[in-house]
Design a protein around this motif. Structure first.
Motif, PDB file in Angstrom:
ATOM      1  N   ASP A 283       0.865  -1.183   0.000  1.00  0.00           N
ATOM      2  CA  ASP A 283       0.000   0.000   0.000  1.00  0.00           C
ATOM      3  C   ASP A 283       0.905   1.238   0.000  1.00  0.00           C
ATOM      4  OD1 ASP A 283      -3.096   0.656   0.807  1.00  0.00           O
ATOM      5  OD2 ASP A 283      -1.691   2.196   1.545  1.00  0.00           O
ATOM      6  N   LEU A 284       0.550   2.228  -0.821  1.00  0.00           N
ATOM      7  CA  LEU A 284       1.364   3.447  -0.856  1.00  0.00           C
ATOM      8  C   LEU A 284       1.039   4.287   0.383  1.00  0.00           C
ATOM      9  CD1 LEU A 284       1.260   4.496  -4.618  1.00  0.00           C
ATOM     10  CD2 LEU A 284       2.670   2.805  -3.468  1.00  0.00           C
ATOM     11  N   HIS A 286       0.348   7.584   2.498  1.00  0.00           N
ATOM     12  CA  HIS A 286      -0.226   8.944   2.393  1.00  0.00           C
ATOM     13  C   HIS A 286      -0.526   9.316   0.940  1.00  0.00           C
ATOM     14  CE1 HIS A 286       0.685   9.208   6.574  1.00  0.00           C
ATOM     15  NE2 HIS A 286       2.012   9.128   6.368  1.00  0.00           N
ATOM     16  N   PHE A 287      -0.995   8.386   0.238  1.00  0.00           N
ATOM     17  CA  PHE A 287      -1.266   8.624  -1.203  1.00  0.00           C
ATOM     18  C   PHE A 287      -2.387   9.649  -1.392  1.00  0.00           C
ATOM     19  CE2 PHE A 287      -3.157   7.212  -5.349  1.00  0.00           C
ATOM     20  CZ  PHE A 287      -2.089   7.595  -6.134  1.00  0.00           C
ATOM     21  N   LYS A 288      -3.273   9.692  -0.441  1.00  0.00           N
ATOM     22  CA  LYS A 288      -4.402  10.636  -0.512  1.00  0.00           C
ATOM     23  C   LYS A 288      -3.881  12.072  -0.631  1.00  0.00           C
ATOM     24  CE  LYS A 288      -8.790  11.490   1.869  1.00  0.00           C
ATOM     25  NZ  LYS A 288      -8.711  12.912   1.687  1.00  0.00           N
ATOM     26  N   ASN A 291      -2.788  12.982  -4.169  1.00  0.00           N
ATOM     27  CA  ASN A 291      -3.975  13.311  -4.978  1.00  0.00           C
ATOM     28  C   ASN A 291      -4.483  14.699  -4.643  1.00  0.00           C
ATOM     29  OD1 ASN A 291      -4.475  11.241  -6.758  1.00  0.00           O
ATOM     30  ND2 ASN A 291      -5.575  10.006  -5.252  1.00  0.00           N
ATOM     31  N   HIS A 296      -5.133  14.357  -9.433  1.00  0.00           N
ATOM     32  CA  HIS A 296      -5.411  12.948  -9.728  1.00  0.00           C
ATOM     33  C   HIS A 296      -4.450  12.377 -10.774  1.00  0.00           C
ATOM     34  CE1 HIS A 296      -8.147   9.480 -10.147  1.00  0.00           C
ATOM     35  NE2 HIS A 296      -8.455   9.827  -8.881  1.00  0.00           N
ATOM     36  N   ASP A 300      -2.080   9.177 -10.639  1.00  0.00           N
ATOM     37  CA  ASP A 300      -2.071   8.073 -11.644  1.00  0.00           C
ATOM     38  C   ASP A 300      -0.648   7.748 -12.075  1.00  0.00           C
ATOM     39  OD1 ASP A 300      -4.732   7.769 -11.560  1.00  0.00           O
ATOM     40  OD2 ASP A 300      -5.187   8.568 -13.558  1.00  0.00           O
ATOM     41  N   ARG A 322      -3.274  -5.516  -9.184  1.00  0.00           N
ATOM     42  CA  ARG A 322      -3.711  -4.307  -8.458  1.00  0.00           C
ATOM     43  C   ARG A 322      -4.985  -4.683  -7.721  1.00  0.00           C
ATOM     44  NH1 ARG A 322      -5.683   1.449 -10.906  1.00  0.00           N
ATOM     45  NH2 ARG A 322      -5.826   2.558  -8.905  1.00  0.00           N
ATOM     46  N   ASP A 326      -4.696   2.297  -4.094  1.00  0.00           N
ATOM     47  CA  ASP A 326      -3.217   2.272  -4.069  1.00  0.00           C
ATOM     48  C   ASP A 326      -2.712   0.981  -3.440  1.00  0.00           C
ATOM     49  OD1 ASP A 326      -4.100   2.772  -1.543  1.00  0.00           O
ATOM     50  OD2 ASP A 326      -2.618   4.324  -1.089  1.00  0.00           O
ATOM     51  N   LYS A 392       2.384  -0.422   8.868  1.00  0.00           N
ATOM     52  CA  LYS A 392       1.867   0.956   8.830  1.00  0.00           C
ATOM     53  C   LYS A 392       1.971   1.563  10.236  1.00  0.00           C
ATOM     54  CE  LYS A 392      -0.137   1.556   4.596  1.00  0.00           C
ATOM     55  NZ  LYS A 392       0.003   2.670   3.718  1.00  0.00           N
ATOM     56  N   ARG A 396       5.298   3.092   8.634  1.00  0.00           N
ATOM     57  CA  ARG A 396       5.249   3.031   7.165  1.00  0.00           C
ATOM     58  C   ARG A 396       6.649   2.856   6.548  1.00  0.00           C
ATOM     59  NH1 ARG A 396       1.008   6.247   8.749  1.00  0.00           N
ATOM     60  NH2 ARG A 396      -0.961   5.772   7.731  1.00  0.00           N
TER      61      ARG A 396
HETATM   62  N1  GTP Z   1      -4.921   9.074  -8.667  1.00  0.00           N
HETATM   63  C1  GTP Z   1      -5.628   8.032  -8.274  1.00  0.00           C
HETATM   64  N2  GTP Z   1      -6.054   7.932  -6.999  1.00  0.00           N
HETATM   65  C2  GTP Z   1      -6.744   6.846  -6.596  1.00  0.00           C
HETATM   66  C3  GTP Z   1      -7.103   5.809  -7.482  1.00  0.00           C
HETATM   67  N3  GTP Z   1      -7.792   4.861  -6.756  1.00  0.00           N
HETATM   68  C4  GTP Z   1      -7.893   5.302  -5.515  1.00  0.00           C
HETATM   69  N4  GTP Z   1      -7.259   6.519  -5.379  1.00  0.00           N
HETATM   70  C5  GTP Z   1      -7.110   7.315  -4.207  1.00  0.00           C
HETATM   71  O1  GTP Z   1      -6.111   6.728  -3.388  1.00  0.00           O
HETATM   72  C6  GTP Z   1      -6.318   7.173  -2.074  1.00  0.00           C
HETATM   73  C7  GTP Z   1      -6.121   5.993  -1.138  1.00  0.00           C
HETATM   74  O2  GTP Z   1      -6.014   6.476   0.166  1.00  0.00           O
HETATM   75  P1  GTP Z   1      -5.952   5.545   1.413  1.00  0.00           P
HETATM   76  O3  GTP Z   1      -5.313   4.231   1.025  1.00  0.00           O
HETATM   77  O4  GTP Z   1      -7.287   5.470   1.999  1.00  0.00           O
HETATM   78  O5  GTP Z   1      -4.990   6.288   2.355  1.00  0.00           O
HETATM   79  P2  GTP Z   1      -3.550   6.852   2.132  1.00  0.00           P
HETATM   80  O6  GTP Z   1      -3.637   8.297   1.870  1.00  0.00           O
HETATM   81  O7  GTP Z   1      -2.772   6.090   1.111  1.00  0.00           O
HETATM   82  O8  GTP Z   1      -2.959   6.620   3.528  1.00  0.00           O
HETATM   83  P3  GTP Z   1      -2.339   5.322   4.070  1.00  0.00           P
HETATM   84  O9  GTP Z   1      -2.681   4.173   3.243  1.00  0.00           O
HETATM   85  O10 GTP Z   1      -2.887   5.187   5.453  1.00  0.00           O
HETATM   86  O11 GTP Z   1      -0.876   5.584   4.091  1.00  0.00           O
HETATM   87  C8  GTP Z   1      -7.712   7.785  -2.005  1.00  0.00           C
HETATM   88  O12 GTP Z   1      -7.624   9.169  -1.900  1.00  0.00           O
HETATM   89  C9  GTP Z   1      -8.337   7.402  -3.349  1.00  0.00           C
HETATM   90  O13 GTP Z   1      -9.194   8.429  -3.845  1.00  0.00           O
HETATM   91  C10 GTP Z   1      -6.678   5.935  -8.824  1.00  0.00           C
HETATM   92  O14 GTP Z   1      -6.909   5.069  -9.648  1.00  0.00           O
HETATM   93  N5  GTP Z   1      -5.943   7.055  -9.173  1.00  0.00           N
END
Ligand code: GTP
Length: 402
Positions: A283-284, A286-288, A291, A296, A300, A322, A326, A392, A396
């Motif tokens: 899992d990535l 703080h990917f949120k 974005n 977005h 991607d 996948r 993330d 995590k 992390r």
């Molecule tokens: N750009 C993009 N974002 C995506 C896609 N699918 C999901 N997301 C976003 O990925 C994010 C996943 O966040 P989470 O896994 O809940 O949390 P996080 O920010 O990664 O935090 P942690 O996992 O706790 O480190 C969300 O904001 C989704 O909107 C996609 O195909 N493309």
């Protein structure tokens, strides 16, 4: 109107057009064939029957003429000899004359249906032939009467024939012969014209056949191209459908469903061969935020980069999917969790290095190994998820297993 409705409508139009053209060609060909047969029938009627008959008349006249010459010389014979010869000549002359009458009557009967022919050209030609024949018959009759009178005269008298009578007979004979020749020529001309008409009709039919063949060939080629196009688009659609059914379009990795199909097979193989197998959930971090701050599209790009790093660093028999968002999963057949962790650690470092230059996105991993306690896909996934959660929690950007 949907695409398939439009296709159906186009196909029906092409089919109807081809059918209409084929019917037109068929009717045209049938008409030409019928016409040719008509001309052919008339041609053979004249060529096989009437023409030889007309030619038969000519020798008959010649024979009668020779007989006339003999009669002419009768007066030079002694009366007692003449009495013996005259009846023989008379009989022969009458026989030849009857044969002439019989042949010309046959010819007349044969000309009759052609005089009623539905074709105007045949009717006109045959009318002139018929008139000529009637004229010949009439003149022949006069000629014969005169010769027979001359024979009678020979029977009764010793007198010489008047030269005028002999000249008259010679002239009539000549006229008769000339008219017979023109009758024969007329019939020959008609036969020739009929032959030409047959040739013309045959040429027309050959042309029709050539045009039809070319048309059928072009139509066939167009149909083949259309069918090929339809088949190509069908194949492409099937390929697309099967691609979307098994792959994630953004990263080109297995989708969740396909990954688990393969994963279950791998578990069965590992159990059968009694070899280890490990599952890693990634899992990535703080990917949120990525974005939210960079957009977005940037998110991607990071996902595809991570997928690329995964693909490049796993072994030949490992496979990756996948899981959604993330989250990614890697299956390591024939690998303990320690061995899998080694590979995963390399992935984590590469990704951290790559992102360190621009962003600070990192990745976290949880690994589980196949065991008696975790021997199904669900149990393995649960175990790997727990390990990920632990990683995590621990801060992390790390790999957890055990
Ligand atoms: N750009 C993009 N974002 C995506 C896609 N699918 C999901 N997301 C976003 O990925 C994010 C996943 O966040 P989470 O896994 O809940 O949390 P996080 O920010 O990664 O935090 P942690 O996992 O706790 O480190 C969300 O904001 C989704 O909107 C996609 O195909 N493309």
């Amino acid at each position: 109107m949907t695409n398939s409705e439009q296709h159906k409508k186009n196909n029906t139009r092409v089919f109807l057009l081809a059918t209409a053209i084929a019917l037109l060609i068929l009717v045209n060909g049938g008409f030409a064939y019928w016409q040719m047969n008509q001309v052919k029938a008339e041609f053979y009627e004249v060529a096989n029957r009437d023409l030889p008959l007309a030619q038969e008349l000519l020798p008959l006249i010649d024979r009668q003429f020779e007989q006339t010459l003999l009669i002419e010389k009768l007066h030079q014979l002694k009366p007692e000899h003449r009495i013996k010869v005259v009846p023989i000549l008379e009989e022969s002359f009458i026989r030849t004359g009857n044969k002439f009458a019989e042949t010309s009557a046959k010819l007349e009967t044969m000309l009759k249906p052609m005089l009623d022919s539905p074709r105007e050209m045949t009717r006109t030609k045959m009318q002139s032939v018929d008139q000529l024949l009637k004229q010949i018959i009439k003149e022949h009759h006069q000629y014969q009467t005169q010769v027979l009178e001359m024979i009678d005269h020979n029977k009764e008298s010793r007198l010489e024939y008047p030269t005028e009578l002999l000249d008259l007979l010679a002239d009539e004979e000549k006229d008769l012969t000339n008219e017979l020749i023109s009758l024969r020529d007329e019939l020959q001309r008609f036969t020739l014209n009929s032959a030409k008409a047959v040739e013309r009709h045959e040429a027309m039919i050959i042309k029709g056949v050539v045009i039809f063949t070319l048309f059928a060939f072009s139509l066939g080629t167009i149909m083949l191209i259309l069918i090929r196009q339809i088949m190509n688009s069908r194949e492409q659609a099937i390929e697309k459908i099967s691609y979307f059914a098994n792959y994630d379009p953004l990263t080109d990795l297995f989708n969740r469903r396909h990954f688990f199909d393969q994963f279950n097979l791998a578990i069965r193989e590992a159990e059968e061969s009694n070899t280890p197998l490990s599952l890693c959930v990634c899992d990535l971090d703080h990917f949120k935020e990525v974005n939210d701050t960079l957009g977005h599209q940037a998110g991607d790009n990071i996902l595809t980069t991570f997928a690329e790093i995964l693909r490049k660093n796993i072994r030949e028999n490992d496979f990756v999917g996948r899981f959604g968002g993330d989250e990614f999963v890697i299956c390591f057949p024939d690998a303990t969790s320690d061995q899998a962790a080694e590979i995963v650690e390399r992935i984590r470092t590469r990704f951290a290095e790559y992102n360190a230059l621009k962003l600070s996105v990192t990745s976290t991993f949880g690994i589980a190994e196949l065991s008696h306690a975790a021997n199904t896909d669900d149990l393995l996934l649960e175990k790997a998820d727990k390990a990920l959660y632990k990683a995590k929690e621990n801060g992390r950007n790390q790999v957890h297993w055990g």
